[in-house]
Design an enzyme around this catalytic site. Structure first.
Site, mmCIF file in Angstrom:
data_model
loop_
_atom_site.group_PDB
_atom_site.id
_atom_site.type_symbol
_atom_site.label_atom_id
_atom_site.label_comp_id
_atom_site.label_asym_id
_atom_site.label_seq_id
_atom_site.Cartn_x
_atom_site.Cartn_y
_atom_site.Cartn_z
ATOM 1 N N LYS A 38 0.865 18.431 5.937
ATOM 2 C CA LYS A 38 1.727 17.288 6.234
ATOM 3 C C LYS A 38 2.051 17.242 7.727
ATOM 4 C CE LYS A 38 3.780 17.754 1.630
ATOM 5 N NZ LYS A 38 4.853 18.481 0.895
ATOM 6 N N ALA A 51 6.470 -8.843 -2.409
ATOM 7 C CA ALA A 51 5.088 -8.888 -1.905
ATOM 8 C C ALA A 51 4.555 -10.311 -1.826
ATOM 9 C CB ALA A 51 4.192 -8.053 -2.804
#
Lengths: 440, 440
Positions: A205, A33
């Site tokens: 979903k 990151a």
């Protein structure tokens, strides 16, 4: 550089996983990151339990609003589930200018349009990889990996509980009720399994995948939902003999008439990879015009697989929050001003093939009558399987199972013919009908 | 907003696909990217051929450097392949401040470190989804989808030509040479198939995946590469009888001793999904600590599948080029200043299990001698398969195949024992040894 400050709303199974994985892989995640990602604050009604989990590495509060109110928090992770309070908290976090990560498929399927509009207006990100298929990065694949394509259809095994139950029914020849109890004992099914076994969770979903695949609004209300509670192991056996497995599929398809959005049990050719996805595993098959068929497979639930998806979203936000908000990846894959209004089709308009099982009297001419009705309805037959007659009841009366696979037909037309069949005196029991998808 | 201006270096099979898909799905892609993406300029040595493909929708030149020199071009797509010229052009494009997209796995496997360093220094993106597994968004999955995880290993079928050949050898019981000719006839294998059948192409792709999975430099020179030219259909049949399929796998694994980086034929349990990936299809299996096992499947080559990946990179750049360069997704998944120096292990240090086939004289005590050598070498046996003796040569002399599956052992130790076995008078032919991976 100061680590990104994360606040967790809810510290249960998934929240605990997020905390644990962020801690365990801290160094590796920071190397990716470019900046540390730190759980600075958590809320849980039972403060003592939360304290036992995080010690003094994070501030612990009972009130989730205290997390949202904390100006040091960059990203709020909503893991409390449910609709109303979750909706309020997510909207409040957005209003407070926080980026939001959520695993709450029910929330987004019901209130996604409102939530994404608020996030867009405020210029913050709402990420939800964990809301679909757990640890499988399917949202990223659809929203970023396949952007070149006109997506044609998606078919997914996106509920691990029902896939586990169907696998067990097939392996052991057991009936639904028995296997459900086993699944509950093993923790694959909840005490109240309704959302799973009735297909509601899968429909949540599927609704999200349909929206990002086709650029349509999130509209759970228009999804067709049929669960697995009516499936009997005899149909699983007959399907096997015909070269098929029965899976609970979420299917969404773009047709010239509109969008199909449906969850139901489905015969799938045994030779397809997705037919061989067993136990609690998930898999999503995507058909698109340039890339062709791609498939994504992995664990669809569980503490750490879900945490994997939540943290991937945290890393995305850490990496990309400096991008001009108008240029970031759109929440629903398509730009908010470029959504399509393609209508969702009623099931009567949906075209599939069918598996039919009729319990019929073992007498001359039955097959002729039945196939005659199909022909009259313009429905052509792909295969017929007739079992030997067996004794039922006394008086030597015998009956037999007649299994028919049809070619493609509109569901409305199929239902009419099924009603006519049902009215035949030689049809002795309610007709079983299961949809069939070749997935090619 | 003015469309992003793309320049294509090379307009062959893939370039043509990129042009065609961008044209065909223009509206859909713009709705996702928030901005048009337009091929403004293409270079091809045969200008007439290029002109015939793009008409007057784009500027056509013979000299790729004219594309790089064009100040209106935002993104340069390198599709000419090869090492030297491609390297020069990519570095020149970077120096000119252009973002670069390439499908050139050989280039990146050889010169990636230099190229990514130049791109990082200049603050431009170099995207290469198309370089690995064609249309499967596996680079994005590894670099962005699994960022929460400590990746443990990757095993991939990442060369369609060899997978097609192995599928045909198995289905039809044909030998390598015969099937290779068929593959060339069908266009699945090139006139000079060396890079594919010797595993070099797979090793290029594996090297890139290994780098982004473990945060190590791109180091193709250290990859072990063994092709499929020595495989015989009899080993495929024996493997089948033992419950395995033979696949050409690229395997990279993180061990306490270092990184395994190897391409070779491999026995894989038939029940694994990846063992059932047939024909020219690709699949990549990833094992990671939080998410567990995930699998990604699709077309690994071809004009439009590869174009799908190239265009996904174009959309990513369109969406994200406004992000602070220090905050964008790092080229190799890990920040340049946070790469690891984990060493790549020599093959003698790699631990796998093995399939051994010995052609032995059909006489008493052979099995004892062979298993004795394994025991003395500390290698335990998983399974033994001995075929009935068959007549070879005259004088009633008979010989037989002895197949042994071992448990895990260091390759160096295995090789020593194989040498000892080979020296036994009753071992009549060179010993066949194929590595085996359970992938669980």
């Amino acid at each position: 550089m100061k680590p990104i400050q994360v606040g967790l709303l809810g510290l249960g199974n998934v929240g605990g996983g997020v905390y644990e994985v962020l801690r365990r892989n801290q160094e590796e995640i920071q190397r990716r990151a470019g900046r540390g990602i730190e759980v600075a604050m958590v809320s849980r009604r039972d403060v003592a339990k939360a304290r036992a989990m995080v010690g003094h590495t994070a501030q612990v509060v009972a009130d989730p609003r205290a997390v949202i109110a904390n100006p040091d928090i960059d990203i709020v992770v909503e893991l409390i589930g449910g609709y109303d309070l979750a909706r309020e908290l997510v909207l409040e976090a957005i209003a407070a200018g926080k980026h939001v990560v959520t695993a709450n498929k029910a929330l987004l399927a019901m209130h996604g349009t409102e939530i994404f509009a608020a996030a867009h207006a405020k210029g913050v990100m709402v990420a939800f990889e964990a809301a679909v298929a757990g640890g499988i990065p399917i949202i990223k694949a659809l929203r970023e990996g396949l952007t070149a394509n006109r997506i044609e259809w998606i078919a997914g095994i996106i509920n691990g509980t029902t896939n586990f139950i169907l696998s067990e029914m097939r392996d052991k020849g057991l009936d639904f009720g028995v296997v459900l109890k086993e699944a509950q004992r093993l923790g694959y099914a909840e005490a109240d399994p309704t959302f799973d076994i009735e297909g509601v969770d899968a429909a949540h979903k599927l609704t999200l995948m349909s929206s990002i695949a086709f650029g349509i609004p999130v509209q759970f209300g228009k999804a067709y939902t049929e669960g697995i509670t009516q499936l009997s192991s005899i149909d699983i056996r007959y399907a096997e003999q015909l070269g098929y497995r029965i899976k609970l599929l979420g299917v969404t398809k773009r047709t010239s008439a509109g969008i199909e959005l449906r969850v139901h049990p489905c015969l799938v050719p045994s030779k397809r990879l997705i037919a061989n996805v067993e136990g609690p595993m998930n898999a999503v098959l995507v058909q698109a015009d340039a890339v062709g068929t791609t498939l994504y497979y992995g664990k669809g639930a569980g503490s750490e697989p879900t945490a994997s998806a939540v943290i991937a979203d945290l890393v995305d936000i850490t990496r990309l929050h400096t991008a001009d908000p108008q240029n970031r990846v759109p929440h629903l894959a398509f730009q908010p001003d470029a959504m399509s209004d393609l209508a969702v089709l009623p099931m009567s308009e949906v075209v599939t093939s069918f598996y039919l099982r009729l319990r019929v009297a073992d007498e001359a001419g039955v097959l002729t009558k039945v196939t005659g009705l199909l022909a009259a309805g313009g429905i052509s037959i792909d295969a017929v399987l007739q079992r030997e007659a067996d004794q039922v009841g006394g008086e030597g009366a015998t009956s037999t199972d007649l299994i028919i696979l049809t070619h493609d037909v509109k569901e409305g037309a199929m239902n009419e013919v099924i009603a006519q069949m049902q009215a035949l005196p030689s049809v002795l029991a309610p007709i079983t009908r299961i949809r069939k998808e070749e997935l090619n």
